[in-house]
Motif scaffolding. Sequence first.
Motif, mmCIF file in Angstrom:
data_model
loop_
_atom_site.group_PDB
_atom_site.id
_atom_site.type_symbol
_atom_site.label_atom_id
_atom_site.label_comp_id
_atom_site.label_asym_id
_atom_site.label_seq_id
_atom_site.Cartn_x
_atom_site.Cartn_y
_atom_site.Cartn_z
ATOM 1 N N LEU A 199 54.031 7.848 48.878
ATOM 2 C CA LEU A 199 53.142 7.436 50.420
ATOM 3 C C LEU A 199 51.962 8.391 50.346
ATOM 4 O O LEU A 199 50.953 7.777 50.611
ATOM 5 N N LEU B 277 48.218 6.667 50.658
ATOM 6 C CA LEU B 277 47.295 7.211 51.771
ATOM 7 C C LEU B 277 45.997 7.720 51.048
ATOM 8 O O LEU B 277 44.730 7.336 51.480
ATOM 9 N N ASN C 136 50.095 -7.633 58.659
ATOM 10 C CA ASN C 136 51.063 -6.877 57.919
ATOM 11 C C ASN C 136 51.862 -7.996 57.129
ATOM 12 O O ASN C 136 52.483 -8.814 57.535
ATOM 13 N N PRO C 137 51.817 -7.863 55.847
ATOM 14 C CA PRO C 137 52.602 -8.961 54.942
ATOM 15 C C PRO C 137 54.092 -8.561 55.005
ATOM 16 O O PRO C 137 54.614 -7.665 55.240
ATOM 17 N N ILE D 258 47.365 0.604 49.601
ATOM 18 C CA ILE D 258 48.493 -0.171 50.399
ATOM 19 C C ILE D 258 49.737 -0.411 49.407
ATOM 20 O O ILE D 258 50.855 -0.402 49.967
ATOM 21 N N ILE E 283 51.601 2.238 48.762
ATOM 22 C CA ILE E 283 52.399 2.790 50.373
ATOM 23 C C ILE E 283 53.611 1.954 50.555
ATOM 24 O O ILE E 283 54.652 2.477 50.783
ATOM 25 N N TYR E 284 53.343 0.600 50.246
ATOM 26 C CA TYR E 284 54.537 -0.183 50.224
ATOM 27 C C TYR E 284 55.723 0.026 49.478
ATOM 28 O O TYR E 284 57.068 -0.154 49.624
ATOM 29 N N LEU F 142 57.661 3.071 50.787
ATOM 30 C CA LEU F 142 58.636 2.673 51.999
ATOM 31 C C LEU F 142 59.743 1.716 51.454
ATOM 32 O O LEU F 142 60.739 1.933 51.964
ATOM 33 N N LEU G 167 62.198 4.127 49.867
ATOM 34 C CA LEU G 167 62.803 4.860 50.772
ATOM 35 C C LEU G 167 63.846 4.185 51.541
ATOM 36 O O LEU G 167 64.992 4.536 51.914
ATOM 37 N N MET H 256 42.180 2.893 58.544
ATOM 38 C CA MET H 256 42.551 3.968 59.428
ATOM 39 C C MET H 256 41.626 4.973 59.275
ATOM 40 O O MET H 256 41.442 5.730 58.106
ATOM 41 N N PHE I 238 45.111 9.235 61.419
ATOM 42 C CA PHE I 238 46.164 9.783 60.472
ATOM 43 C C PHE I 238 46.796 11.019 61.041
ATOM 44 O O PHE I 238 47.837 11.246 60.969
ATOM 45 N N VAL J 95 56.040 -4.046 59.610
ATOM 46 C CA VAL J 95 55.834 -2.672 59.154
ATOM 47 C C VAL J 95 54.121 -2.638 58.705
ATOM 48 O O VAL J 95 54.003 -3.337 57.846
ATOM 49 N N ASN J 96 53.782 -1.847 59.461
ATOM 50 C CA ASN J 96 52.212 -1.488 59.141
ATOM 51 C C ASN J 96 52.407 -0.462 58.221
ATOM 52 O O ASN J 96 52.665 1.129 58.679
ATOM 53 N N PRO J 97 51.519 -0.445 57.065
ATOM 54 C CA PRO J 97 51.963 0.488 56.113
ATOM 55 C C PRO J 97 51.024 1.751 56.401
ATOM 56 O O PRO J 97 51.898 2.899 56.197
ATOM 57 N N THR J 98 49.941 1.696 56.781
ATOM 58 C CA THR J 98 49.408 3.036 57.162
ATOM 59 C C THR J 98 49.782 3.943 58.475
ATOM 60 O O THR J 98 49.963 5.012 58.120
ATOM 61 N N THR K 254 52.995 3.455 59.540
ATOM 62 C CA THR K 254 54.367 3.999 59.086
ATOM 63 C C THR K 254 54.435 5.161 58.133
ATOM 64 O O THR K 254 55.131 6.020 58.247
ATOM 65 N N SER K 255 53.564 5.009 57.124
ATOM 66 C CA SER K 255 53.510 6.099 56.276
ATOM 67 C C SER K 255 52.906 7.374 56.677
ATOM 68 O O SER K 255 53.694 8.380 56.567
ATOM 69 N N SER K 256 51.936 7.446 57.591
ATOM 70 C CA SER K 256 51.552 8.732 58.202
ATOM 71 C C SER K 256 52.907 9.246 59.062
ATOM 72 O O SER K 256 53.020 10.399 58.907
ATOM 73 N N VAL L 207 55.966 8.642 59.075
ATOM 74 C CA VAL L 207 57.062 9.064 58.298
ATOM 75 C C VAL L 207 56.876 10.431 57.447
ATOM 76 O O VAL L 207 57.667 11.110 57.464
#
Lengths: 125, 272
Positions: free
Chosen positions: A29, A33, A48-49, A72, A75-76, A79, A82, B1, B6, B221-224, B226-228, B230
């Motif tokens: 993650l 980022l 969001n895919p 991205i 990041i996926y 997630l 996790l 973002m 963030f 699930v929005n990646p940026t 959610t990751s921020s 989390v």
Amino acid sequence: MTNLAQRRNHELWIARILAAGVWISAILLISGLLLTALAGPTGPPVHNPTLHELLIELSSGDFFAGRVSTGITIIYFGLIALILTPFFRVLTAGLTFAVERDWRYVIVSTLILFALVGELVFTYH
Amino acid sequence: MTVSSFLLLFFGGLVAGIIGAMLGLGGGVFLIPFLALVMGVPMHQAIATSIIAVIATSSAGAALNVERRTVNVRLGMLLETATVTGAIVGGVTASLLSGATLARIFSVLMVLVASIMAWRVLNPRTGEDSSIEGAPGEQFYDEKSGTTISYTVRRIPAAMAVSLVAGNVSGLLGVGGGIFKVPVMNLLCGVPMKAATATSNFMIGVTAAASAFIYFSEGHVNPTVTSSAVLGVLAGSFAGIWLGRRVNTRMLTWLFIGVLLFVSAELFRRGA
């Protein structure tokens, strides 16, 4: 059934799986980022895919240059790692029960795993 | 973002993680209103973020608790058969409801959580139950008292019924469900509070994972975001565990109850 000390040692493996999953996810993650921030603005935000779209994107090999940027994508992966940690938690618990020959809880663990995997397969679209 | 976004998301997650760890919650009851009301995140995405954050706090805390041997793994797995079923149903149901409806249901949940927290503060359980009934049970070494606590587990069917409901709430609203599971294990099953909290923490990650892929598959699930959040929750969980040993949580609990009620009203109003 094995003695308490042996059971405790088996449960430590569950603790290690949990900790490993958290650390791997956190690293992914943070990396994702940072890469996303370094890449800068990439145009209009895409939706969001879904899991299906994400896997198609990855299998096409376009994830470095396509809609889903490298950051991205990482990041996926973080997630998903996790989310999968509890799956492995249940799997490890089931294996430790099998080693201890506690077949009742092997069945319990298997039922939970079936439910989790079944939900994943059922919702994949 | 942007960097400011963030930092805000990370801070929100940090506070949620600290509060959750100090007060024995998953943090979702704070995180979801923060995301929806402050950050303007759509309700389904806020719930999806919270679900994944619950997995993070559960995995981080459970690793520590399993090592300390306070988790009743067998009881947790047994109750999970009901909780996972409820969570899957809850997740599917959430995808069929509008964000406004979910916001209203969540505001009602917040009032319920505030009530349970107030009851627990006004009716503290002093000391740990310890008994050896002869039937198979569990035991753990309590560092605080320096003794080994043994207990037997009772009323499993009733606990499974409540776990089904707790799982449903978790899948529907993105919370861990520990606020229901801990009292169930402690009051119904006779599990000492410390073991009940640790076992609940172990369970909520599995419960959340049951519905996480539903939200993922629906594109919530929005990646940026959610990751921020989390990462903030993870950092907050560790900080909360450290602070919890040094801070009197009673005053903090009452303050949080007040915040819950205020935010609940605001969330209900926004959902109208």
